[in-house]
Every structure is written in C-alpha cells, then in structure tokens.
Write a protein that holds these residues in place. Sequence first.
Motif, PDB file in Angstrom:
ATOM      1  N   SER A   1      12.076  -8.903  15.905  1.00 43.93           N
ATOM      2  CA  SER A   1      11.408  -7.645  15.579  1.00 43.93           C
ATOM      3  C   SER A   1      10.691  -7.435  14.232  1.00 43.93           C
ATOM      4  O   SER A   1      10.196  -6.513  13.953  1.00 43.93           O
ATOM      5  N   SER A   2      10.848  -8.417  13.365  1.00 42.00           N
ATOM      6  CA  SER A   2      10.509  -8.303  11.920  1.00 42.00           C
ATOM      7  C   SER A   2       9.095  -8.264  11.886  1.00 42.00           C
ATOM      8  O   SER A   2       8.131  -8.794  12.823  1.00 42.00           O
ATOM      9  N   THR A   3       8.543  -7.728  10.965  1.00 41.40           N
ATOM     10  CA  THR A   3       7.007  -7.522  10.484  1.00 41.40           C
ATOM     11  C   THR A   3       6.945  -7.652   8.872  1.00 41.40           C
ATOM     12  O   THR A   3       7.952  -7.286   8.004  1.00 41.40           O
ATOM     13  N   PHE A   4       5.710  -8.236   8.414  1.00 43.49           N
ATOM     14  CA  PHE A   4       5.583  -8.340   7.091  1.00 43.49           C
ATOM     15  C   PHE A   4       4.214  -7.449   6.874  1.00 43.49           C
ATOM     16  O   PHE A   4       3.363  -7.503   7.543  1.00 43.49           O
ATOM     17  N   LEU A   5       4.143  -6.744   5.665  1.00 41.34           N
ATOM     18  CA  LEU A   5       3.209  -5.914   5.399  1.00 41.34           C
ATOM     19  C   LEU A   5       2.854  -5.987   3.579  1.00 41.34           C
ATOM     20  O   LEU A   5       3.921  -5.621   3.035  1.00 41.34           O
ATOM     21  N   MET A   6       1.778  -6.524   3.301  1.00 33.78           N
ATOM     22  CA  MET A   6       1.185  -6.271   1.950  1.00 33.78           C
ATOM     23  C   MET A   6       0.526  -4.958   1.615  1.00 33.78           C
ATOM     24  O   MET A   6      -0.644  -4.892   1.969  1.00 33.78           O
ATOM     25  N   ALA A   7       1.380  -3.983   1.595  1.00 27.23           N
ATOM     26  CA  ALA A   7       0.737  -2.713   1.746  1.00 27.23           C
ATOM     27  C   ALA A   7       0.101  -2.000   0.410  1.00 27.23           C
ATOM     28  O   ALA A   7      -0.250  -0.792   0.113  1.00 27.23           O
ATOM     29  N   PHE A   8      -0.078  -2.994  -0.549  1.00 25.57           N
ATOM     30  CA  PHE A   8      -0.212  -2.245  -2.106  1.00 25.57           C
ATOM     31  C   PHE A   8      -1.598  -1.743  -2.008  1.00 25.57           C
ATOM     32  O   PHE A   8      -1.836  -0.503  -2.574  1.00 25.57           O
ATOM     33  N   ALA A   9      -2.629  -2.306  -1.560  1.00 30.63           N
ATOM     34  CA  ALA A   9      -3.929  -1.945  -1.339  1.00 30.63           C
ATOM     35  C   ALA A   9      -3.973  -0.514  -0.733  1.00 30.63           C
ATOM     36  O   ALA A   9      -4.841   0.457  -1.075  1.00 30.63           O
ATOM     37  N   ASN A  10      -3.192  -0.209   0.251  1.00 35.21           N
ATOM     38  CA  ASN A  10      -3.175   1.177   0.879  1.00 35.21           C
ATOM     39  C   ASN A  10      -2.700   2.181   0.228  1.00 35.21           C
ATOM     40  O   ASN A  10      -2.873   3.297   0.512  1.00 35.21           O
ATOM     41  N   VAL A  11      -2.269   2.098  -0.988  1.00 39.41           N
ATOM     42  CA  VAL A  11      -1.741   3.148  -1.802  1.00 39.41           C
ATOM     43  C   VAL A  11      -2.353   2.963  -3.166  1.00 39.41           C
ATOM     44  O   VAL A  11      -1.975   3.295  -4.176  1.00 39.41           O
ATOM     45  N   GLY A  12      -3.384   2.198  -3.090  1.00 45.96           N
ATOM     46  CA  GLY A  12      -4.351   1.955  -4.285  1.00 45.96           C
ATOM     47  C   GLY A  12      -3.589   1.091  -5.514  1.00 45.96           C
ATOM     48  O   GLY A  12      -4.126   1.521  -6.811  1.00 45.96           O
ATOM     49  N   LEU A  13      -3.015   0.165  -5.114  1.00 50.15           N
ATOM     50  CA  LEU A  13      -2.147  -0.610  -6.085  1.00 50.15           C
ATOM     51  C   LEU A  13      -2.541  -1.980  -6.007  1.00 50.15           C
ATOM     52  O   LEU A  13      -2.923  -2.471  -4.829  1.00 50.15           O
ATOM     53  N   GLY A  14      -2.168  -2.924  -6.738  1.00 51.61           N
ATOM     54  CA  GLY A  14      -2.192  -4.129  -6.754  1.00 51.61           C
ATOM     55  C   GLY A  14      -1.074  -5.003  -6.434  1.00 51.61           C
ATOM     56  O   GLY A  14      -0.072  -4.194  -6.482  1.00 51.61           O
ATOM     57  N   PRO A  15      -0.870  -6.265  -6.276  1.00 50.19           N
ATOM     58  CA  PRO A  15       0.281  -6.850  -6.028  1.00 50.19           C
ATOM     59  C   PRO A  15       1.218  -6.778  -6.939  1.00 50.19           C
ATOM     60  O   PRO A  15       0.786  -7.198  -8.198  1.00 50.19           O
ATOM     61  N   ASP A  16       2.782  -6.895  -6.731  1.00 49.85           N
ATOM     62  CA  ASP A  16       3.605  -7.038  -7.862  1.00 49.85           C
ATOM     63  C   ASP A  16       4.822  -7.930  -7.253  1.00 49.85           C
ATOM     64  O   ASP A  16       4.694  -8.462  -6.188  1.00 49.85           O
ATOM     65  N   SER A  17       5.705  -7.868  -7.989  1.00 44.18           N
ATOM     66  CA  SER A  17       6.980  -8.694  -7.383  1.00 44.18           C
ATOM     67  C   SER A  17       6.716 -10.239  -7.434  1.00 44.18           C
ATOM     68  O   SER A  17       7.194 -10.933  -6.195  1.00 44.18           O
ATOM     69  N   GLY A  18       5.443 -10.870  -7.849  1.00 47.90           N
ATOM     70  CA  GLY A  18       5.308 -12.143  -7.740  1.00 47.90           C
ATOM     71  C   GLY A  18       4.666 -12.248  -6.540  1.00 47.90           C
ATOM     72  O   GLY A  18       4.427 -13.730  -6.376  1.00 47.90           O
TER      73      GLY A  18
END
Length: 264
Positions: free
Chosen positions: A131-148
Amino acid sequence: MTTEDVLLSADADGVRTLKLNRPKAYNSLTVELKERLLAALTEAAADDEVRAVVLTGEGKAFCAGQDLKEHVGLLKANDPAPLRTVAEHYNPIVRAIVDMPKPVIAAVNGTAAGAGAAFAYAADLRVAAASSTFLMAFANVGLGPDSGASWTLQRLIGYGRAAELMLLGRTVDAEEALRIGLIAEIVPDDELAAHAQRLAAKFAAGPTVAYAKIKDVLTTAAESTLDEALAAEDAAQGALGATADHTEAVDAFVAKRRPNFQGK
C-alpha cells in the motif's frame, strides 16, 4: 519496546528499529521528532551492539514530510526556526543515515512524502508495503527539494525520472516504485515489519566492517573519477584484508562451515 513520545525504539538480534510515532499526523516531522530522530541515529551509529538499523513509521504512513501546521504557525509567529530546519535538522539526519557505519533499511509502511521520502532514499535498502506510495511534494508547496533528495533520488532512478517526479509532484505507487528501481521489493502490508526485521538481522549477523567500507566506497565512487574510485577500492580492500572477519570467512570457506562474523 520503549516509548519516547514521538519516536519508538526497539533492539532485537543486533537490529535497532526506529519507528516514527505520530500516526494521527501521518508521522509528519515536527521539531521535536526531528531532534529525537537525529539523536537516535547518532546513538545507533556509536553503539557497537547495534549492527543494523530499520527506519519505519507507525500506522498508515511512513512519513508525510514536514509538519506544515507547525511550520505555518511558526512562520506566522515570526519564528525563524522553519528557515533553519534544513541546516539544523534535515541535512544532519540525512548525513546520519548515509554515514551510518552499518546497513540502514527503510521499511516503508505507507505514504512517504517530501523529507520523509528523502529519508527512505538515503537508506541503503528500501522494502515497501504493497500500500506504500512515494511523493516528491516540494513543488506543490512552492519549495525545492531538501533532505538530500536532489542527490539520492537521481542516483536511484536517473536524472530524467527524478526531474519528472519532482517537477510534477506525481505520486508513485509500490508497483511503479519497484519497476523503476526506487525500492528493492514489495511485501504484503501485514508482513512488512517481520520481513524488515529478518532482513536486518541477516545484515547484523554479517561482516559489518565490510558493509561500512562498501558504503564508503560507493559514496566515493558516486562523485569521483574512475582512478579515484579504484584508489578507494584498493584502500578498502587493504584495510578489510587485515580484519578478523575476513580471516574468519576464509577459514569458514575452507572448513565448509558458516562464518561467525564479529564485526572486527
């Protein structure tokens, strides 16, 4: 298992399991949880009795990333803490995972988003519930990636796919994650914890000094020339060849028995 409010910790068979424990908030990351997790990872790295680490979440989520309620509340209060959290929390947590001198398994039990997904990417191995899912949601809140994530994700799945997932903020289910190489295997939801423990226990019984060197050499090779990678391999082999674990492995091979590794 001992409860430390937002973080659970348990030891068994040389394995330390760290479980994020804010299930009602999808294990989203408050300042308290980030500080507890960093301290727990640092302690696990220094504890010789801990030979492998499992990182997972309580409930239906692995980790939904930053707790936005706390984040917005602090911003409205003109508290500068949210602007420091990448340097003070996320970067050190990811460095603690990557630099852990023993294998780290991310047992992804549900939603993994933002920094939470990045923590999983930083682990050495990812096993995921169906049931797991992965989401890079940074752009959705107006931010760039972090945490490496900008470093780890493209090394797992390539630049093109990493860019797609980050720019579109698209959810990836377990089947796609397996297909593109984001995870190692899919496990039924109710079997994930036991499977991760068995896998980590296998690592814990193995040549942990060699595992640490393997991690070091891979990290070096990821950002070096071929000659630098060859030199790092040479240095690692020279050091590992003098370990008791290597001698034990050779003796066990000759005697046709199972080696008894001590991590020395």
